[in-house]
Motif scaffolding. Structure first.
Motif, PDB file in Angstrom:
ATOM      1  N   SER A  78      20.479 -12.595 -48.810  1.00 18.66           N
ATOM      2  CA  SER A  78      20.330 -14.045 -49.009  1.00 18.66           C
ATOM      3  C   SER A  78      18.976 -14.528 -48.509  1.00 18.66           C
ATOM      4  N   VAL A  79      18.557 -14.014 -47.340  1.00 16.76           N
ATOM      5  CA  VAL A  79      17.242 -14.354 -46.791  1.00 16.76           C
ATOM      6  C   VAL A  79      16.147 -13.918 -47.752  1.00 16.76           C
ATOM      7  N   ASN A 171      12.170  -9.693 -34.360  1.00 14.22           N
ATOM      8  CA  ASN A 171      13.127  -8.992 -33.509  1.00 14.22           C
ATOM      9  C   ASN A 171      13.830  -9.981 -32.596  1.00 14.22           C
ATOM     10  N   GLY A 172      13.070 -10.991 -32.154  1.00 12.20           N
ATOM     11  CA  GLY A 172      13.639 -12.093 -31.393  1.00 12.20           C
ATOM     12  C   GLY A 172      12.989 -13.385 -31.843  1.00 12.20           C
ATOM     13  N   SER A 206      20.561 -15.282 -38.995  1.00  8.18           N
ATOM     14  CA  SER A 206      20.820 -16.304 -37.974  1.00  8.18           C
ATOM     15  C   SER A 206      21.325 -15.727 -36.661  1.00  8.18           C
ATOM     16  N   GLU A 207      21.872 -14.534 -36.674  1.00  4.30           N
ATOM     17  CA  GLU A 207      22.360 -13.928 -35.431  1.00  4.30           C
ATOM     18  C   GLU A 207      21.242 -13.688 -34.430  1.00  4.30           C
ATOM     19  N   LYS A 208      20.002 -13.639 -34.908  1.00  6.24           N
ATOM     20  CA  LYS A 208      18.873 -13.409 -33.996  1.00  6.24           C
ATOM     21  C   LYS A 208      18.329 -14.701 -33.397  1.00  6.24           C
ATOM     22  N   LEU A 209      18.833 -15.851 -33.846  1.00  6.43           N
ATOM     23  CA  LEU A 209      18.359 -17.115 -33.313  1.00  6.43           C
ATOM     24  C   LEU A 209      18.623 -17.191 -31.812  1.00  6.43           C
ATOM     25  N   VAL A 223       3.716 -20.600 -37.417  1.00  8.75           N
ATOM     26  CA  VAL A 223       4.554 -20.189 -38.546  1.00  8.75           C
ATOM     27  C   VAL A 223       4.612 -21.303 -39.586  1.00  8.75           C
ATOM     28  N   SER A 224       4.482 -20.922 -40.853  1.00  8.90           N
ATOM     29  CA  SER A 224       4.549 -21.902 -41.954  1.00  8.90           C
ATOM     30  C   SER A 224       5.968 -22.078 -42.472  1.00  8.90           C
ATOM     31  N   HIS A 225       6.656 -20.953 -42.699  1.00 10.76           N
ATOM     32  CA  HIS A 225       7.988 -20.968 -43.310  1.00 10.76           C
ATOM     33  C   HIS A 225       8.950 -20.161 -42.443  1.00 10.76           C
ATOM     34  N   PHE A 226      10.154 -20.687 -42.283  1.00 13.03           N
ATOM     35  CA  PHE A 226      11.196 -20.009 -41.520  1.00 13.03           C
ATOM     36  C   PHE A 226      12.425 -19.890 -42.417  1.00 13.03           C
ATOM     37  N   ILE A 227      12.830 -18.654 -42.678  1.00 11.78           N
ATOM     38  CA  ILE A 227      13.886 -18.409 -43.660  1.00 11.78           C
ATOM     39  C   ILE A 227      15.054 -17.661 -43.017  1.00 11.78           C
ATOM     40  N   THR A 228      16.235 -18.262 -43.093  1.00 15.66           N
ATOM     41  CA  THR A 228      17.471 -17.599 -42.691  1.00 15.66           C
ATOM     42  C   THR A 228      18.462 -17.722 -43.848  1.00 15.66           C
ATOM     43  N   GLU A 229      19.658 -17.180 -43.663  1.00 15.16           N
ATOM     44  CA  GLU A 229      20.693 -17.327 -44.692  1.00 15.16           C
ATOM     45  C   GLU A 229      21.401 -18.676 -44.591  1.00 15.16           C
ATOM     46  N   LEU A 230      21.113 -19.436 -43.534  1.00 19.40           N
ATOM     47  CA  LEU A 230      21.758 -20.733 -43.322  1.00 19.40           C
ATOM     48  C   LEU A 230      21.174 -21.816 -44.226  1.00 19.40           C
ATOM     49  N   GLU A 231      21.934 -22.880 -44.409  1.00 19.46           N
ATOM     50  CA  GLU A 231      21.392 -24.063 -45.066  1.00 19.46           C
ATOM     51  C   GLU A 231      20.369 -24.716 -44.141  1.00 19.46           C
TER      52      GLU A 231
END
Length: 248
Positions: A78-79, A171-172, A206-209, A223-231
């Motif tokens: 999804s990411v 990684n984190g 998102s588990e790494k948040l 950072v310009s863009h941050f992409i996770t599987e979350l809305e």
């Protein structure tokens, strides 16, 4: 803490961060390193991880890996699918390594013409399957832990290119501490990658948040863009919304 609980904690950490150190686990779980070594040996004998000197590696990150061994593969896909939206015709793109980057490489549209630089042999092998892509592998010493090329020659080659967008894994990732990692040489390569572009896209499940490793790669202000599987409007991302980030 019961042994079963320790094993569950160890597997959680290794699936999220690909690598664990016995010394770190000893502090986190408040047990002796001998206890941790026994735990890692048992988990290794059960085929759940790869025991190495001083710690262990995730099986899902180790080549060759099976599709069903990739941790949180659906979330990573999804990411990757969201990240594809940042790639346009004719772009010059730079990617890091890891299983999320491999998912990204698999999902590149077949008709896209673009140039991809990568420090990951595994990502390069996926990208080269796309006939219209020009794929350039930046060579150097291959890290046994991270499966990316590292070292002075990689950093020197990176200093000579400019790209439209750089995709990096984390990684984190934490709102206060930014992007962090546990491997000094990997951190140096990631820093060199960041200098190649003004558009940095961080890809992370998102588990790494809100997790922090020992070494800093960059702050979220870089950072310009941050992409996770979350809305993007998810409450789990609230602490990241104070930054000038395009949350996808």
């Amino acid at each position: 803490m019961l042994k079963k609980e320790r094993h569950a904690y160890i597997m959680k950490q290794i699936n999220l961060h690909n690598k664990v150190l016995s010394s770190d686990l000893s502090i986190q779980l408040d047990v002796s390193e001998d206890t941790i070594r026994r735990d890692l040996n048992e988990l290794g004998e059960d085929g759940k991880l790869l025991k190495v000197h001083g710690g262990a590696l995730s099986k899902s990150f180790h080549f060759p890996f099976q599709e069903n061994e990739v941790y949180a593969q659906s979330a990573k896909r999804s990411v990757a699918l969201k990240a594809i939206s940042l790639i346009k015709e004719g772009m010059v793109v730079l990617t890091g390594g890891g299983t999320t980057m491999i998912e990204l490489a698999k999902l590149i549209p077949a008709d896209l013409e673009a140039t991809f630089f990568t420090i990951s042999p595994l990502v390069a092998l996926e990208l080269v399957e796309h006939q219209k892509l020009t794929v350039i592998l930046i060579g150097g010493q291959l890290s046994k832990n991270a499966h990316i090329n590292i070292g002075a020659s990689v950093i020197n080659d990176l200093s000579e290119i400019k790209v439209d967008v750089c995709f990096l894994g984390a990684n984190g990732i934490d709102a206060k501490e930014g992007i962090t990692d546990s491997d000094w040489e990997v951190v140096q390569v990631k820093k060199a990658m960041i200098k190649c572009t003004s558009k940095i896209a961080i890809l992370s499940i998102s588990e790494k948040l809100n997790s922090v490793q020992k070494m800093r790669v960059c702050g979220l202000n870089e950072v310009s863009h941050f992409i996770t599987e979350l809305e993007p409007k998810s409450v789990e991302l609230d602490s990241f919304k104070d930054f000038n980030l395009n949350i996808i």
